[in-house]
Scaffold this active site. Structure first.
Site, PDB file in Angstrom:
ATOM      1  N   SER A 142       0.852  -1.188   0.000  1.00  0.00           N
ATOM      2  CA  SER A 142       0.000   0.000   0.000  1.00  0.00           C
ATOM      3  C   SER A 142       0.883   1.232   0.000  1.00  0.00           C
ATOM      4  O   SER A 142       2.079   1.158   0.337  1.00  0.00           O
ATOM      5  CB  SER A 142      -0.885  -0.003   1.257  1.00  0.00           C
ATOM      6  OG  SER A 142      -1.571   1.228   1.428  1.00  0.00           O
ATOM      7  N   TYR A 155      -3.786  -0.509   9.961  1.00  0.00           N
ATOM      8  CA  TYR A 155      -3.559  -0.761   8.536  1.00  0.00           C
ATOM      9  C   TYR A 155      -2.164  -0.302   8.126  1.00  0.00           C
ATOM     10  O   TYR A 155      -1.440  -1.025   7.422  1.00  0.00           O
ATOM     11  CB  TYR A 155      -4.629  -0.027   7.723  1.00  0.00           C
ATOM     12  CG  TYR A 155      -4.609  -0.341   6.244  1.00  0.00           C
ATOM     13  CD1 TYR A 155      -5.249  -1.482   5.755  1.00  0.00           C
ATOM     14  CD2 TYR A 155      -3.969   0.489   5.332  1.00  0.00           C
ATOM     15  CE1 TYR A 155      -5.253  -1.772   4.398  1.00  0.00           C
ATOM     16  CE2 TYR A 155      -3.962   0.206   3.982  1.00  0.00           C
ATOM     17  CZ  TYR A 155      -4.602  -0.926   3.522  1.00  0.00           C
ATOM     18  OH  TYR A 155      -4.596  -1.218   2.176  1.00  0.00           O
TER      19      TYR A 155
END
Length: 250
Positions: A142, A155
């Site tokens: 990510s 996250y």
């Protein structure tokens, strides 16, 4: 040149294959000639149908990747029943809460599926790959493998971890014929980013920073995935490939 990117005769395992990025890349692998092993927490009929329409086969397994103690057993079964040439560790979740309010439950669930499952799945399939002396493992990282984000501490931590284990595995396995790399998607239009896209102010701020001037689509990721799955990437190891419309250049 086309042979460099062909996946003909190979079998690719994709986690989180029922929708979004996982579904799109599973179908792209089939288009490139691979057969599929699909792993998800619920039935994946649409993905199976699309693969069959391309003349490729798929075998599906329902595995709860949040149930960390049982992942090893589930994947020992999968590996015993299939010869896996390519792995795409895609399954993941996101939980949005301010850091001061972020519950341990939300933290743990994100770490479990986004990081611990990636570690276990890679480890179990790599045993087969290392014996054979070949294999490709692709992790979905990510932009938050590089940045901290807002209201997503679990996250961000998990995706930093994905980048870390990608490099750690590559250091040990690259000289044994197994390539491990990651793709770091930018802001892609999926269920995980729905809350951002629905927030007009936040969506506008994000678009203003993306040089490409648009949200990414899952189709923007498939070329990178096929490249990393193919012989074209045989000397690429431990790399996190950013596909972000230019976000990281700003």
């Amino acid at each position: 040149m086309s042979n460099l990117f062909s996946l003909e005769g190979r079998t690719a395992l994709v986690t989180g294959a029922g929708r979004g990025i996982g579904q799109a890349i599973a179908i792209a692998f089939a288009e490139a000639g691979a057969d599929l092993v699909l792993v998800g927490s619920s039935p994946m009929e649409e993905t199976e149908k699309r693969i069959a329409e391309l003349g490729r086969t798929s075998t599906s397994y329902l595995v709860d990747l949040l149930d960390v103690p049982n992942i090893t057993q589930s994947f020992q079964k999968i590996v015993s029943e299939n010869t896996i040439d390519i792995v795409l560790n895609n399954a993941g979740i996101i939980r949005r809460e301010p850091a001061i309010e972020h519950t341990l439950e939300n933290w743990q669930s994100v770490i479990d599926i986004n990081l611990s499952a990636v570690f276990i799945v890679s480890q179990q399939v790599a045993k087969q790959m290392l014996e054979r002396g070949s294999g490709k493992i692709i992790n979905i990282a990510s932009l938050l493998s590089f940045q901290g984000g807002i209201t997503v501490p679990g996250y961000a931590a998990s995706k930093h971890g994905v980048a870390g284990i990608t490099k750690a595995f590559a250091n040990e396995w690259a000289n044994k014929g197994v390539q491990i790399n990651a793709i770091a998607p930018g802001y892609i239009s999926t269920a995980n980013t729905a809350a951002l896209r629905e927030d007009e102010a936040r969506s506008t701020a994000i678009l203003e920073r993306i040089p490409a001037g648009r949200w990414g689509q899952v189709s923007d990721l498939v070329g990178a995935a096929v490249f990393l799955a193919s012989t074209a990437s045989d000397y690429v190891n431990g790399h996190v490939l950013v596909v972000d419309g230019g976000w990281m250049s700003r």
